[in-house]
Scaffold this motif. Structure first.
Motif, PDB file in Angstrom:
ATOM      1  N   VAL A  82       0.746  -1.356   0.101  1.00 23.75           N
ATOM      2  CA  VAL A  82      -0.029  -0.062  -0.075  1.00 23.75           C
ATOM      3  C   VAL A  82       0.833   1.373  -0.012  1.00 23.75           C
ATOM      4  O   VAL A  82       0.453   2.313  -0.734  1.00 23.75           O
ATOM      5  N   THR A  88      -0.197   0.565  -3.892  1.00 27.46           N
ATOM      6  CA  THR A  88      -1.294  -0.766  -4.112  1.00 27.46           C
ATOM      7  C   THR A  88      -2.370  -0.393  -3.180  1.00 27.46           C
ATOM      8  O   THR A  88      -2.321   0.236  -2.158  1.00 27.46           O
ATOM      9  N   ILE A  89      -3.815  -0.370  -3.895  1.00 29.60           N
ATOM     10  CA  ILE A  89      -4.900   0.085  -3.129  1.00 29.60           C
ATOM     11  C   ILE A  89      -5.546  -1.254  -2.043  1.00 29.60           C
ATOM     12  O   ILE A  89      -5.156  -2.341  -2.211  1.00 29.60           O
ATOM     13  N   GLN A  90      -6.174  -0.666  -0.864  1.00 31.77           N
ATOM     14  CA  GLN A  90      -6.694  -1.590  -0.115  1.00 31.77           C
ATOM     15  C   GLN A  90      -7.995  -0.630   0.452  1.00 31.77           C
ATOM     16  O   GLN A  90      -7.928   0.171   1.374  1.00 31.77           O
ATOM     17  N   ASN A  91      -9.249  -0.831  -0.239  1.00 31.50           N
ATOM     18  CA  ASN A  91     -10.398  -0.255   0.147  1.00 31.50           C
ATOM     19  C   ASN A  91     -11.761  -1.247  -0.049  1.00 31.50           C
ATOM     20  O   ASN A  91     -11.540  -2.199  -0.873  1.00 31.50           O
ATOM     21  N   PHE A  92     -12.877  -0.480   0.195  1.00 29.85           N
ATOM     22  CA  PHE A  92     -14.048  -1.407   0.037  1.00 29.85           C
ATOM     23  C   PHE A  92     -14.942  -0.587  -0.959  1.00 29.85           C
ATOM     24  O   PHE A  92     -16.153  -0.742  -0.724  1.00 29.85           O
ATOM     25  N   LYS A  93     -14.574   0.535  -1.663  1.00 26.85           N
ATOM     26  CA  LYS A  93     -15.540   1.511  -2.152  1.00 26.85           C
ATOM     27  C   LYS A  93     -16.061   1.204  -3.409  1.00 26.85           C
ATOM     28  O   LYS A  93     -15.351   0.275  -4.000  1.00 26.85           O
ATOM     29  N   TYR A 141     -16.433   1.498  -7.461  1.00 27.44           N
ATOM     30  CA  TYR A 141     -15.470   1.871  -8.633  1.00 27.44           C
ATOM     31  C   TYR A 141     -15.695   3.184  -8.755  1.00 27.44           C
ATOM     32  O   TYR A 141     -16.551   4.026  -8.602  1.00 27.44           O
ATOM     33  N   ASP A 142     -14.452   4.064  -8.864  1.00 28.15           N
ATOM     34  CA  ASP A 142     -14.419   5.522  -8.849  1.00 28.15           C
ATOM     35  C   ASP A 142     -14.788   5.760 -10.341  1.00 28.15           C
ATOM     36  O   ASP A 142     -14.235   5.194 -11.429  1.00 28.15           O
ATOM     37  N   PRO A 197     -11.729   0.559 -11.255  1.00 26.24           N
ATOM     38  CA  PRO A 197     -12.037  -0.408 -10.195  1.00 26.24           C
ATOM     39  C   PRO A 197     -11.215  -0.357  -8.956  1.00 26.24           C
ATOM     40  O   PRO A 197     -10.214   0.375  -9.187  1.00 26.24           O
ATOM     41  N   GLN A 198     -11.801  -0.564  -7.794  1.00 26.08           N
ATOM     42  CA  GLN A 198     -11.276  -0.490  -6.545  1.00 26.08           C
ATOM     43  C   GLN A 198     -11.344  -1.836  -5.932  1.00 26.08           C
ATOM     44  O   GLN A 198     -11.526  -2.827  -6.593  1.00 26.08           O
ATOM     45  N   ALA A 245      -4.307  -5.127  -1.813  1.00 27.48           N
ATOM     46  CA  ALA A 245      -3.091  -5.405  -1.288  1.00 27.48           C
ATOM     47  C   ALA A 245      -2.999  -6.674  -0.553  1.00 27.48           C
ATOM     48  O   ALA A 245      -2.257  -7.550  -0.634  1.00 27.48           O
ATOM     49  N   SER A 246      -4.191  -6.876   0.264  1.00 25.66           N
ATOM     50  CA  SER A 246      -4.184  -8.054   1.082  1.00 25.66           C
ATOM     51  C   SER A 246      -4.296  -9.286   0.265  1.00 25.66           C
ATOM     52  O   SER A 246      -3.931 -10.423   0.637  1.00 25.66           O
ATOM     53  N   GLN A 247      -4.918  -9.031  -0.943  1.00 27.49           N
ATOM     54  CA  GLN A 247      -5.004 -10.152  -1.773  1.00 27.49           C
ATOM     55  C   GLN A 247      -3.481 -10.421  -2.611  1.00 27.49           C
ATOM     56  O   GLN A 247      -3.150 -11.617  -2.709  1.00 27.49           O
ATOM     57  N   TYR A 307      -7.834 -10.623   8.510  1.00 32.24           N
ATOM     58  CA  TYR A 307      -6.756 -10.092   7.954  1.00 32.24           C
ATOM     59  C   TYR A 307      -6.913  -8.973   6.929  1.00 32.24           C
ATOM     60  O   TYR A 307      -6.218  -7.850   7.146  1.00 32.24           O
ATOM     61  N   VAL A 366      -5.104  -5.168   7.611  1.00 39.94           N
ATOM     62  CA  VAL A 366      -4.374  -4.311   6.421  1.00 39.94           C
ATOM     63  C   VAL A 366      -5.114  -3.081   6.315  1.00 39.94           C
ATOM     64  O   VAL A 366      -4.530  -2.048   5.849  1.00 39.94           O
ATOM     65  N   TRP A 367      -6.617  -3.269   6.012  1.00 35.53           N
ATOM     66  CA  TRP A 367      -7.329  -2.064   5.453  1.00 35.53           C
ATOM     67  C   TRP A 367      -7.300  -0.813   6.708  1.00 35.53           C
ATOM     68  O   TRP A 367      -7.050   0.344   6.197  1.00 35.53           O
ATOM     69  N   ALA A 426      -3.656   0.613   6.427  1.00 42.07           N
ATOM     70  CA  ALA A 426      -3.364   1.335   5.042  1.00 42.07           C
ATOM     71  C   ALA A 426      -4.101   2.420   5.146  1.00 42.07           C
ATOM     72  O   ALA A 426      -3.749   3.596   4.921  1.00 42.07           O
ATOM     73  N   GLN A 427      -5.550   2.563   5.822  1.00 45.16           N
ATOM     74  CA  GLN A 427      -6.213   3.937   5.518  1.00 45.16           C
ATOM     75  C   GLN A 427      -5.681   4.821   6.640  1.00 45.16           C
ATOM     76  O   GLN A 427      -5.729   5.882   6.439  1.00 45.16           O
ATOM     77  N   PHE A 455      -1.483   5.209   4.916  1.00 43.30           N
ATOM     78  CA  PHE A 455      -1.498   5.815   3.515  1.00 43.30           C
ATOM     79  C   PHE A 455      -3.010   5.906   2.991  1.00 43.30           C
ATOM     80  O   PHE A 455      -3.186   5.219   1.951  1.00 43.30           O
ATOM     81  N   GLU A 493      -2.803   6.524  -1.074  1.00 35.96           N
ATOM     82  CA  GLU A 493      -2.338   5.382  -1.827  1.00 35.96           C
ATOM     83  C   GLU A 493      -3.550   4.106  -1.927  1.00 35.96           C
ATOM     84  O   GLU A 493      -3.862   3.783  -2.761  1.00 35.96           O
ATOM     85  N   ALA A 494      -4.069   3.967  -0.491  1.00 34.82           N
ATOM     86  CA  ALA A 494      -4.940   3.044  -0.439  1.00 34.82           C
ATOM     87  C   ALA A 494      -6.214   3.249  -1.098  1.00 34.82           C
ATOM     88  O   ALA A 494      -7.074   2.403  -1.234  1.00 34.82           O
ATOM     89  N   ASN A 495      -6.538   4.596  -1.398  1.00 35.88           N
ATOM     90  CA  ASN A 495      -7.866   4.838  -2.222  1.00 35.88           C
ATOM     91  C   ASN A 495      -7.385   5.055  -3.598  1.00 35.88           C
ATOM     92  O   ASN A 495      -8.384   5.466  -4.306  1.00 35.88           O
ATOM     93  N   GLY A 496      -6.383   4.675  -4.146  1.00 39.08           N
ATOM     94  CA  GLY A 496      -6.341   4.639  -5.698  1.00 39.08           C
ATOM     95  C   GLY A 496      -5.414   5.802  -6.123  1.00 39.08           C
ATOM     96  O   GLY A 496      -5.206   6.196  -7.463  1.00 39.08           O
TER      97      GLY A 496
END
Lengths: 583, 193
Positions: free
Chosen positions: A199, A203-208, A210-211, A232-233, A237-239, B26, B30-31, B34-35, B38, B41-44
C-alpha cells in the motif's frame, strides 16, 4: 552493446540472488519452529492462545500424529469442503455482501473452473477479476484458497521431509496442526507486513464503489458528453501479498501483476519476485536441518539456482533481442520486445519475473507471456513442464524436487551397481514406482488434453493467434493447468464450457494425483530402518550430485516435451528468423 | 465411517474459522493500517481538481490532442478502460500485430514530424501489458516535445526541462527502468501540480 546499459540489470540480478541466499537460512530456521508441533516462535505470546483455541474447536490433540493415509484423507476432505465453499460463493455472488458493482453469479462451468483452480493452488483465471468478482468473492471465495492451498503445499513438503528424517516410525505429522501453525505463525504475519508495504507504494486497499473520474482531456465544444473513466477499486493489497507469498498467482485484476494497482513500482516488483522464492528457498534449508545433512540442502539449493539462471539468461536474451518483424518497421531496438510489457519494468524485469513465476508454481505475470518472443515464451512453458521444481511452489517445489532426488539416487545406484540408498535408507521398487508415477501423471495429462484440444473445434475456437503460436497457446494452457501454475498465453479465450471443464480436470489431476504418490513415498520411507551410510554410499552433496540431478531433470523434461515444443515455440523461432511470414 | 465424519466436521470447522481469520480479520487489519498510514495510496492515488476527481496517478488515460503528450497504445477494452485491463496478447508473428504497429509508426512519424531514418521508441508503438501503463520512456517523451511545444507556443527547451523534472529514475538506483508519468506531465502542462 554498451556496457553501461547492461550494468544495472546485472547489479539487480546479483542483488536478487544475494538477498535470496541471505534469507534462506533464517527462513529455514523459522520453518523448523513453525513445522514442529512443539516449536517455539517469537509470536507465541500473542498467537499461542489462538492456536490452542483452534485445537479446542477442532477437538484435536496436537501431539497425536497421523499415518500417511490419514494425512491424505484429512487433506482431501479439507480441499473438498473448500472447493464446495468457493463454488457456492461464486454461484450465489449476487446474494452476498460487499458487491458494490452488483455483479451477478458466475456460470456453472466458470464457477467450477475457478473453484478448482484456486483449491488446487493453480489460480488459472478464465475470468477478468475487475468485471466479474465482487469483493466478497475475492476475499472469501479466492483469498481463502490462496492461504489454505499454499499452507497445504508447505504441509505436504514437511510431511515428506519427516518421512525422510525419521526412521522405523509410522506417522508423518498431523495435517490439522501443520495447517493451523503455517497459517498463524507464517502466512498471516508475513502477509500483514507485506500488504502494508505494498500500500505504501500505491497498491490499493479499500472497499469502495469503483470510481468514475472525469478524464483530463475533454472534447472541445459544448454538446459533447463528459468523457469519463471507471477505475475499479477493492481490497487489493491483502490479496496481492498472499498471492505472491503463497505462489498462487491469481490476480485481483485481469492484468495481474502488470496492473499498476497490483504492482505499482519496480521496488514492489522486486519484492514480489523475492516473495515467490522466499518459502521454497527456506524449505531447502529446512530439509538440510531435518535430515541433518546441511550440505545436501545447499546442494539442492545450488542446483535450483543453476537451473534458474540458465533459463533466465535465455529468456532475457530472447526478449532483449526482440522482434525482427517490428524492427523492420523502423522502431528502436535498444529496449527489446516491448509489446505486452510495462515501461517501469522493461524487458529485464519482465523476463526475470516470467522465469521466477514459472520456476515456482506461482503464475502471476507482470508482462503478457503470449506476446513474448518465441524463445522468450518457451522458457516459462518449459519451466512448468520441468515440474516447477526450481525453488518451485510453496512446498510443492521441494516435494517435486525430492522425487527427482530419489530418481537420481536410484539411477546413480544402478550405474555404480550398488543398492541405491538415500539418507541411509534403501530406495526400493515401491519408492521408485511412486516417484515415476509422480512424473508420468503430468506427461499424460498435458500432452493428452493438448492433443485433444488441437483437433477439436472447441479447442481451436478459443485461439487468439494462429500457426505455431496458436498451438503454443493451447499447450501452455494445459501445461499451466496441470502444473498448477496459472499463468497463460492469455490470448486464448478459455472461458467456454469445454475449456473450463477440461482445464479443471487437468488441474485436479495435476494436484491430487501427484499428492498421493508424494504421501505414499513419505509413508513408505518413514518406516524404513536407517543404516549408517558408509564410504560405499553415493554422495548426495557436491557438484557431482548437483550435475547428475540437473541432468536427470533436464533429460526427463526434454525427452517428454521436446517434440511438442518443436511444433510450437521452436518452429516459430525458425520462422521468425528465416522468413518474412506472419500469421 | 465415524472417523471420516469426524474429519468432515474438522474440515468444516477449520474452513469456517479460517474464513473468519484470513478473509475477515486479515484484510480488515490491512485496511485499517493502510487507511491510517497511507490513505492517498490505499484509495487509488486519485487526483482531485477543484473537488472533481480527474484520474489516478497510476492509471493511464487517453490523450489524443496535439498539445498533450500521448501515452502508450492500450489494449484494455476499447483503449485505456480500467474495467478490462490487459494486453493485446498478439504473438510476435501475428499479422494483426505487425499491421497495427505499422499504422502506429506512420501516425507517430507524421504527428511528431520525425525524419525518415530516425527510429521510433519501441514503447510508443507497442501496447502495454496492463493497457493502463501510465509511463512512457524518456526517449518517447523527448520525441513528442517539439510537437507539444509548437501547439502550446512554448520553446522546446522549456518542455525538455519539464520532462526532466518528471523523469523518475530507477528505484533505489538499480531497480526497473527510468520513466516519465504521462498523466502527471500533462497535468503539469495544464498548470496543475
Amino acid at each position: 552493446m554498451p556496457m553501461q546499459k547492461y550494468g544495472y540489470e546485472w547489479i539487480q540480478l546479483a542483488a536478487y540472488i544475494a538477498i535470496l541466499l541471505i534469507i534462506t537460512k533464517p527462513v529455514g530456521l523459522y520453518l523448523m519452529q513453525v513445522l514442529d508441533a512443539r516449536g517455539k516462535t517469537f509470536l507465541d505470546p500473542l498467537l499461542h492462545p489462538v492456536e490452542k483455541g483452534f485445537y479446542w474447536l477442532l477437538g484435536l490433540d496436537p501431539i497425536k500424529e497421523q499415518t500417511w493415509k490419514e494425512y491424505a484423507i484429512s487433506l482431501f476432505i479439507f480441499s473438498l469442503i473448500g472447493f464446495v465453499m468457493t463454488y457456492t460463493v461464486l454461484r450465489l455472488q449476487q446474494h452476498m455482501p460487499l458487491n458494490p458493482q452488483g455483479f451477478g453469479p458466475l456460470s456453472t462451468h466458470l464457477a467450477f473452473n475457478t473453484a478448482v483452480s484456486f483449491a488446487t493452488n493453480t489460480n488459472w483465471q478464465s475470468y477478468a477479476g475487475e468485471s466479474t468478482m465482487s469483493y466478497f468473492s475475492q476475499m472469501v471465495g479466492l483469498a481463502f484458497q490462496n492461504f489454505t492451498s499454499a499452507a497445504a503445499g508447505i504441509a505436504l513438503a514437511a510431511a515428506l521431509v519427516r518421512g525422510l528424517a525419521r526412521h522405523s516410525a509410522k506417522t508423518i505429522g498431523n495435517f490439522w496442526v501443520d495447517m493451523v501453525r503455517i497459517h498463524l505463525y507464517l502466512l498471516i504475519p508475513v502477509c500483514i507486513i507485506y500488504a502494508v508495504f505494498l500500500v505504501s507504494q500505491g497498491t490499493i486497499q479499500n472497499f469502495k464503489t469503483y470510481d468514475t473520474v472525469q478524464v483530463i482531456e475533454q472534447q472541445a465544444g459544448g454538446n459533447h458528453p463528459i468523457r469519463t473513466q471507471i477505475i475499479p477499486q477493492g481490497p487489493v493489497a491483502s490479496q496481492e501479498a498472499i498471492k505472491m507469498l503463497g505462489t498462487n498467482g491469481g490476480g485481483f485484476f485481469n492484468a495481474n501483476s502488470a496492473h499498476p494497482y497490483e504492482n505499482p513500482t519496480p521496488l514492489t516488483n522486486f519484492i514480489q519476485m523475492l516473495s515467490i522464492f522466499l518459502i521454497p528457498s527456506g524449505l531447502t534449508y529446512y530439509l538440510g536441518r531435518m535430515v541433518k545433512n546441511q550440505h545436501h540442502g545447499w546442494t539442492i539449493w545450488a542446483t535450483m539456482l543453476a537451473l534458474f539462471l540458465c533459463a533466465f539468461l535465455v529468456c532475457w536474451h530472447a526478449e532483449e533481442a526482440g522482434n525482427p518483424r517490428l524492427y523492420a518497421l523502423g522502431i528502436q531496438q535498444d529496449t527489446g520486445n516491448m509489446e505486452g510489457k510495462e515501461v517501469r519494468f522493461g524487458v529485464f524485469d519482465s523476463a526475470l519475473f516470467a522465469t521466477i513465476t514459472t520456476d515456482a508454481s506461482c503464475g502471476a505475470v507482470n508482462a503478457m507471456h503470449d506476446s513474448f518472443t518465441p524463445l522468450g515464451g518457451l522458457i516459462p512453458l518449459f519451466n512448468i513442464q520441468l515440474g516447477e521444481i526450481v525453488f518451485g511452489g510453496a512446498g510443492s517445489g521441494l516435494y517435486g524436487m525430492l522425487i527427482f532426488v530419489v530418481l537420481t539416487v536410484f539411477i546413480a545406484g544402478l550405474m555404480v551397481g550398488r543398492t541405491p540408498e538415500y539418507l541411509g535408507k534403501k530406495i526400493e521398487a515401491y519408492d521408485v514406482k511412486v516417484s515415476v508415477l509422480f512424473i508420468m501423471v503430468p506427461v499424460f495429462v498435458v500432452l493428452g488434453f493438448s492433443a485433444w484440444a488441437v483437433v477439436s473445434e472447441w479447442g481451436l475456437a478459443g485461439l487468439n493467434n494462429s500457426g505455431p503460436h496458436g498451438f503454443s497457446e493451447i499447450l501452455y494452457a494445459f501445461t499451466s493447468g496441470t502444473g498448477n501454475n496459472g499463468s497463460a498465453f492469455a490470448g486464448l479465450n478459455a472461458n467456454s464450457p469445454w475449456f473450463d471443464t477440461t482445464l479443471a480436470l487437468a488441474m485436479l489431476l495435476g494436484r491430487f494425483f501427484m499428492i498421493v504418490p508424494v504421501l505414499a513415498l513419505a509413508g513408505n520411507l518413514v518406516q524404513k530402518k536407517r543404516s549408517e551410510s558408509g564410504s560405499g554410499s553415493f554422495p548426495i552433496s557436491g557438484i557431482m550430485f548437483a550435475s547428475l540431478l540437473s541432468g536427470i531433470i533436464l533429460i526427463i523434461g526434454a525427452l517428454t516435451f521436446l517434440p511438442a515444443l518443436s511444433l510450437g515455440p521452436i518452429v516459430e523461432h525458425m520462422i521468425m528468423l528465416r522468413s518474412n511470414l506472419a500469421y | 465411517m465415524i472417523r471420516i465424519l469426524k474429519e468432515v466436521r474438522s474440515a468444516v470447522v477449520a474452513t469456517i474459522v479460517l474464513i473468519v481469520i484470513v478473509s475477515g480479520v486479515y484484510p480488515v487489519i490491512v485496511w485499517g493500517i493502510a487507511q491510517g498510514l497511507f490513505p492517498f495510496e490505499a484509495n487509488g492515488s486519485l487526483i482531485n481538481k477543484n473537488g472533481i476527481i480527474i484520474g489516478s496517478r497510476l492509471i493511464a488515460q487517453n490523450f489524443t490532442k496535439i498539445h498533450y503528450f500521448h501515452p502508450r497504445p492500450s489494449s484494455a477494452g476499447t483503449g485505456y478502460d480500467p474495467v478490462s485491463s490487459g494486453g493485446s496478447n498478439f504473438g510476435p508473428l501475428s499479422r494483426t500485430l505487425v499491421d497495427t504497429v505499422r499504422q502506429r509508426v506512420m501516425k507517430y512519424r507524421t504527428e511528431n514530424s520525425i525524419l525518415p531514418g530516425t527510429e521510433i521508441p519501441a514503447d510508443a508503438v507497442t501496447a502495454s501489458a496492463s493497457g493502463l501503463d501510465p509511463h512512457i520512456s524518456l526517449g518517447n517523451a523527448r520525441q513528442q516535445a517539439a510537437r507539444v511545444a509548437r501547439a502550446r507556443g512554448l520553446s522546446e527547451e522549456v518542455l525538455l526541462q519539464k520532462i526532466a523534472t518528471h523523469l523518475e529514475g530507477r528505484d533505489m538506483g538499480i531497480l526497473g527502468e527510468p520513466r516519465v508519468n504521462v498523466v502527471l506531465l500533462n497535468l503539469d502542462m495544464d498548470g496543475n501540480k
